[in-house]
Design a protein around this motif. Structure first.
Motif, PDB file in Angstrom:
ATOM      1  N   LEU A 154      -4.678  -3.422   8.939  1.00 22.31           N
ATOM      2  CA  LEU A 154      -3.816  -2.473   9.661  1.00 22.31           C
ATOM      3  C   LEU A 154      -2.349  -2.709   9.325  1.00 22.31           C
ATOM      4  O   LEU A 154      -1.584  -1.757   9.156  1.00 22.31           O
ATOM      5  CB  LEU A 154      -4.038  -2.605  11.163  1.00 22.31           C
ATOM      6  N   LEU A 155      -1.952  -3.961   9.217  1.00 19.08           N
ATOM      7  CA  LEU A 155      -0.562  -4.258   8.875  1.00 19.08           C
ATOM      8  C   LEU A 155      -0.214  -3.780   7.472  1.00 19.08           C
ATOM      9  O   LEU A 155       0.961  -3.534   7.171  1.00 19.08           O
ATOM     10  CB  LEU A 155      -0.317  -5.769   8.976  1.00 19.08           C
ATOM     11  N   GLY A 156      -1.221  -3.618   6.636  1.00 27.66           N
ATOM     12  CA  GLY A 156      -0.988  -3.139   5.281  1.00 27.66           C
ATOM     13  C   GLY A 156      -0.949  -1.631   5.170  1.00 27.66           C
ATOM     14  O   GLY A 156      -0.988  -1.107   4.054  1.00 27.66           O
ATOM     15  N   THR A 157      -0.835  -0.931   6.296  1.00 20.24           N
ATOM     16  CA  THR A 157      -0.775   0.530   6.270  1.00 20.24           C
ATOM     17  C   THR A 157       0.604   1.002   6.748  1.00 20.24           C
ATOM     18  O   THR A 157       1.603   0.800   6.079  1.00 20.24           O
ATOM     19  CB  THR A 157      -1.904   1.124   7.130  1.00 20.24           C
ATOM     20  N   GLU A 181       3.987   8.892   6.079  1.00 17.79           N
ATOM     21  CA  GLU A 181       2.803   9.724   6.325  1.00 17.79           C
ATOM     22  C   GLU A 181       1.562   9.108   5.695  1.00 17.79           C
ATOM     23  O   GLU A 181       0.484   9.101   6.292  1.00 17.79           O
ATOM     24  CB  GLU A 181       3.028  11.127   5.774  1.00 17.79           C
ATOM     25  N   ARG A 182       1.717   8.576   4.484  1.00 21.63           N
ATOM     26  CA  ARG A 182       0.581   7.891   3.849  1.00 21.63           C
ATOM     27  C   ARG A 182       0.144   6.701   4.691  1.00 21.63           C
ATOM     28  O   ARG A 182      -1.059   6.449   4.858  1.00 21.63           O
ATOM     29  CB  ARG A 182       0.975   7.408   2.443  1.00 21.63           C
ATOM     30  N   GLY A 183       1.120   5.977   5.236  1.00 18.60           N
ATOM     31  CA  GLY A 183       0.796   4.827   6.076  1.00 18.60           C
ATOM     32  C   GLY A 183       0.017   5.209   7.309  1.00 18.60           C
ATOM     33  O   GLY A 183      -0.907   4.506   7.727  1.00 18.60           O
ATOM     34  N   LYS A 184       0.353   6.355   7.909  1.00 13.45           N
ATOM     35  CA  LYS A 184      -0.362   6.808   9.111  1.00 13.45           C
ATOM     36  C   LYS A 184      -1.816   7.144   8.787  1.00 13.45           C
ATOM     37  O   LYS A 184      -2.734   6.783   9.535  1.00 13.45           O
ATOM     38  CB  LYS A 184       0.339   8.024   9.703  1.00 13.45           C
TER      39      LYS A 184
END
Length: 419
Positions: A140-143, A241-244
């Motif tokens: 999750l931290l890598g997003t 947005e990619r991270g979400k």
């Protein structure tokens, strides 16, 4: 217990490194002038070294224990992260990824070995899924957190910060893990290596190998490499947005891991749960291959479904361990992990070549990714069909011939082990 918490922290770091490239890939590609083939190989470099290192790591885990092995190797990950943060060259970045993969190599196998030693076989899948769910914090931290951090301080400073956290976890492993060096293992190094390669000669595992090779590989090819470029190329999504979207996928992976572990414990049929989950994971790949450029919401829903059903690796390990002798547990898990991670490296590299060739053929971006999703769906479906012919477990009452450490033995299954 404290040891389990420290192992979860180490596993979180390993998961972070596995998927981080998908978030920073567009920016990294721009700075280092990477094409699709180079990006695919850069991502697969982590898994190549991870897979190759399973052989010495498996031997080290059986001979020296998890404390020494994990704590020592994590410093390679620290070095690799620092090298990646300073590099201006593709080849130095490749070396950084190789070092990171080497550093993370013993973490998962060490955690699974610890669970196998501390819990009964019938609870292995459930406990392993629970640990992996907790460790998914790193994924999750890598997003979105990584995306926001990279937008604030840049991806290079973000990598330096992660290197510092990795060093902290290495110190925790060194000083907070109990010494678990086996006191009964007097095998020579040559005998241990021979025994490790003998794992590949266990016939009951052969039908499981394709699933180990492609199941996790398909998931990580999407999550770890092409989800970010796909969203950027087709929907012009920014890093946030990619991270979400990737955070939603990672949350689904964490939930799905726990859910599949619960189903395994509830129905007591690991093979059936693995097969159903794999077939359900094929469906979003088919959807994306039919509609590669409909909307970002369809893409996110497909990624979420793939994450929810695609991470059946703990159950595969639970299934395979019933065919392993207890004294070969560390090496057996290391070999199976090597097969799985080698599959990730292979599929990611092939996917990069596929997209690179499709780009040179001047196909539209949507058509390029359509080919990618079709390839991944075919791989996963084929592996699932082969897996369907495997034995349910190693608890049969009849004798089974097994070759281990160069010796042919006739053995009887009991309590989930072959002995």
């Amino acid at each position: 217990m404290i040891e389990l918490a420290v192992l979860c922290a180490a596993y979180s770091i390993s998961l972070f490194y596995r998927g981080m490239l998908a978030v920073i890939a567009p920016e990294l590609s721009t700075e280092l002038l990477l094409n699709e083939s180079q990006l695919g190989l850069l991502s697969s470099a982590f898994f190549i070294s991870f897979a190759v290192a399973q052989i010495p790591c498996g031997i080290a885990l059986d001979r020296f224990g998890g404390r020494v092995t994990i704590a020592s190797c994590l410093w390679f990950a620290v070095s690799g992260a620092l090298l990646l943060s300073f590099t201006e060259s593709y080849y130095w970045a490749l070396l950084g990824q190789l070092l990171i993969g080497l550093g993370c190599a013993p973490v998962f196998t060490g955690a699974m070995l610890f669970i196998g030693r501390c819990f009964e076989a019938s609870r292995f899948g459930y406990i392993a899924a629970l640990v992996i769910t907790i460790g998914s914090i790193g994924d999750l931290l890598g997003t979105m957190p990584l995306a926001m951090l990279a937008e604030t301080i840049g991806w290079r400073d973000s990598m330096r910060l992660i290197a510092m956290l990795t060093a902290l976890v290495a110190l925790l492993c060194c000083y907070r893990l109990s010494s678990d060096k086996p006191t009964h293992n007097f095998e020579s190094p040559l005998t241990m290596i021979t025994g490790m390669f003998s794992i590949l000669r266990i016939k009951e595992l052969w039908l499981l190998f394709p699933m180990f090779l492609f199941s996790y590989a398909v998931l990580m090819t999407i999550r770890g490499v092409w989800s970010g470029p796909y969203l950027a190329d087709l929907y012009h999504s920014g890093a946030a947005e990619r991270g979400k979207v990737l955070m939603a996928m990672s949350l689904a992976m964490a939930l799905g891991t726990f859910m599949l572990g619960w189903f395994d414990r509830r129905f007591k049929n690991t093979k059936a749960v693995v097969m159903v989950s794999a077939l359900l994971a094929v469906l979003p790949l088919i959807s994306l291959s039919i509609y590669p450029e409909t909307s970002v919401w369809l893409a996110m829903c497909s990624f979420v479904l793939l994450g929810l059903f695609g991470f059946n690796y703990p159950l595969l390990m639970s299934h395979s361990r019933t065919f392993l002798l207890p004294q070969y547990m560390g090496r057996g898990m290391a070999v199976l992990t090597a097969v799985s991670i080698a599959g990730v490296a292979l599929v990611q590299a092939v996917s990069g070549l596929l997209l690179d060739r499709a780009g040179r053929a001047e196909l539209m971006s949507a058509e390029q990714y359509r080919l990618l999703f079709i390839m991944l769906a075919v791989m996963l479906l084929s592996a699932t069909l082969i897996y369907g012919f495997s034995r349910r477990n190693g608890k049969a009452d009849q004798p089974v011939t097994r070759i281990l450490a160069g010796r042919k033995e006739t053995i009887i299954c009991s309590r989930g082990y072959l002995k």
